[in-house]
Design an enzyme around this catalytic site. Sequence first.
Site, PDB file in Angstrom:
ATOM      1  N   ARG A  23     -10.757   9.989   2.016  1.00 41.91           N
ATOM      2  CA  ARG A  23     -10.591  10.676   3.309  1.00 41.91           C
ATOM      3  C   ARG A  23     -11.687  11.723   3.494  1.00 41.91           C
ATOM      4  NH1 ARG A  23      -3.955  11.165   3.004  1.00 41.91           N
ATOM      5  NH2 ARG A  23      -3.562   8.915   2.991  1.00 41.91           N
ATOM      6  N   LYS A  57       1.500  10.096   5.571  1.00 35.80           N
ATOM      7  CA  LYS A  57       1.567   8.690   5.989  1.00 35.80           C
ATOM      8  C   LYS A  57       2.833   8.001   5.488  1.00 35.80           C
ATOM      9  CE  LYS A  57      -3.431   8.136   6.695  1.00 35.80           C
ATOM     10  NZ  LYS A  57      -4.580   7.200   6.582  1.00 35.80           N
ATOM     11  N   LYS A  93      -2.175  -1.523  -3.803  1.00 33.66           N
ATOM     12  CA  LYS A  93      -3.045  -0.350  -3.724  1.00 33.66           C
ATOM     13  C   LYS A  93      -2.207   0.918  -3.794  1.00 33.66           C
ATOM     14  CE  LYS A  93      -6.107   1.959  -0.532  1.00 33.66           C
ATOM     15  NZ  LYS A  93      -6.594   2.054   0.819  1.00 33.66           N
ATOM     16  N   TYR A 109     -15.317   1.035  -6.761  1.00 27.54           N
ATOM     17  CA  TYR A 109     -16.586   1.740  -6.582  1.00 27.54           C
ATOM     18  C   TYR A 109     -17.445   1.652  -7.844  1.00 27.54           C
ATOM     19  CZ  TYR A 109     -13.766   3.520  -2.755  1.00 27.54           C
ATOM     20  OH  TYR A 109     -12.953   3.594  -1.653  1.00 27.54           O
ATOM     21  N   LYS A 111       0.857  -1.184   0.000  1.00 30.79           N
ATOM     22  CA  LYS A 111       0.000   0.000   0.000  1.00 30.79           C
ATOM     23  C   LYS A 111       0.892   1.232   0.000  1.00 30.79           C
ATOM     24  CE  LYS A 111      -3.586   2.477   2.487  1.00 30.79           C
ATOM     25  NZ  LYS A 111      -4.640   2.413   3.510  1.00 30.79           N
ATOM     26  N   SER A 154     -10.329   5.646  -4.570  1.00 24.38           N
ATOM     27  CA  SER A 154     -11.274   6.757  -4.707  1.00 24.38           C
ATOM     28  C   SER A 154     -10.827   7.812  -5.722  1.00 24.38           C
ATOM     29  CB  SER A 154     -11.491   7.408  -3.342  1.00 24.38           C
ATOM     30  OG  SER A 154     -10.259   7.850  -2.789  1.00 24.38           O
ATOM     31  N   GLU A 213       7.285  -6.721   1.043  1.00 20.28           N
ATOM     32  CA  GLU A 213       6.057  -6.626   1.847  1.00 20.28           C
ATOM     33  C   GLU A 213       5.122  -7.808   1.579  1.00 20.28           C
ATOM     34  OE1 GLU A 213       5.139  -4.834   4.239  1.00 20.28           O
ATOM     35  OE2 GLU A 213       6.083  -2.860   4.169  1.00 20.28           O
TER      36      GLU A 213
HETATM   37  C1  PBG Z   1      -7.113   3.765   5.582  1.00 17.94           C
HETATM   38  C2  PBG Z   1      -7.616   3.482   4.218  1.00 17.94           C
HETATM   39  C3  PBG Z   1      -7.495   4.369   3.135  1.00 17.94           C
HETATM   40  C4  PBG Z   1      -8.127   3.769   2.046  1.00 17.94           C
HETATM   41  C5  PBG Z   1      -8.620   2.530   2.471  1.00 17.94           C
HETATM   42  N1  PBG Z   1      -8.284   2.363   3.816  1.00 17.94           N
HETATM   43  C6  PBG Z   1      -6.916   5.726   3.080  1.00 17.94           C
HETATM   44  C7  PBG Z   1      -5.598   5.990   3.647  1.00 17.94           C
HETATM   45  O1  PBG Z   1      -4.741   5.107   3.787  1.00 17.94           O
HETATM   46  O2  PBG Z   1      -5.381   7.151   3.972  1.00 17.94           O
HETATM   47  C8  PBG Z   1      -8.247   4.407   0.700  1.00 17.94           C
HETATM   48  C9  PBG Z   1      -9.275   3.880  -0.235  1.00 17.94           C
HETATM   49  C10 PBG Z   1      -9.587   4.772  -1.381  1.00 17.94           C
HETATM   50  O3  PBG Z   1      -8.940   5.815  -1.612  1.00 17.94           O
HETATM   51  O4  PBG Z   1     -10.514   4.432  -2.121  1.00 17.94           O
HETATM   52  N2  PBG Z   1      -6.665   2.782   6.388  1.00 17.94           N
END
Ligand code: PBG
Length: 321
Positions: free
Chosen positions: A202, A214, A245, A310, A192, A271, A230
Amino acid sequence: MRPRRLRQTDSLRRMVREANLTANDMIYPVFVMEGENTKQEITSMPGSFRYTLDLLLEELKEVSELGIPAIALFPLVAEDLKDNAGTESYNPNGLVPRAVKAIKAAFPDLTVITDIALDPYSNQGHDGIVENGEILNDETVAILVKQALSHAEAGADIVAPSDMMDGRIGAIRQGLDAAGWTNVGILAYSAKYASAYYGPFRDALDSAPKFGDKKTYQMDPANSGEAIKEVELDIMEGADIVMVKPALSYMDIIYRVKEISSLPVAVYNVSGEYAMVKAAALNGWIDEKKVVLETLTSFKRAGADLILTYHAKDAVRWLAE
Ligand code: PBG
């Protein structure tokens, strides 16, 4: 040689097609919030909503009827329930356990995947406990184990740690097994990345970091060998499915991970990827249906076995046309 010979007709093209997209490949992410009879469209994700549990159940009726096998559940948590340690994340009567119970009672055959991470419950908007500006690893993992246990107790089929703390897959596996939840699976957000493509998500959960970013836990977008490390760790620690991701700008990672993984590979069409397609489509600049089906098919070609998207409901309807 004339490669065009096999492209002449639709039936020929179908015969030699290498990647086939179906409803079985899809996992539909859904947002749940407290209250009754309310749904709110997420401004930066047109066509996606936060639902109160009663309306979410109606939505899931449609999802199951379409043959989508699984959902990924994300909660919008009230600000006054948030603290640094994400205490609400393992409340057995919290929004997620209540939602999981209701969903499994209404749709026993729908696979329910819950998010394991502190950020929706953190008053700092981080995926871990914060101390002097640092994200604590092992202390956070201990909370994630409690969260996973509360979701298993409620009936979750699969827990999906999305936090990127080190060692959490092994700790959660041991915690689940010790409590007798040997059949609860783990979908690991293995590779990720620290991505700007999470912005609209968010907004949806009101979970943006209150300070910094992050980058000390999510991966550097410049790295790919590290993704293999990982993934290998998560496989050794007991993951059932590994994930890459975001998806769209990480196709090379999907390809590399599929080559080395003995486990199914999931990808998260996040998203921001959804928002870009929607914005262009609403402007009439692209053909939404064609772009979405091409994109999802490309994930499969790259090596994805499962796609969190989505677009899932629309895509399944379009595939059936
Ligand atoms: C947080 C989490 C995130 C997403 C899924 N779980 C955002 C982040 O890591 O800040 C993002 C999913 C998306 O953008 O569709 N644990």
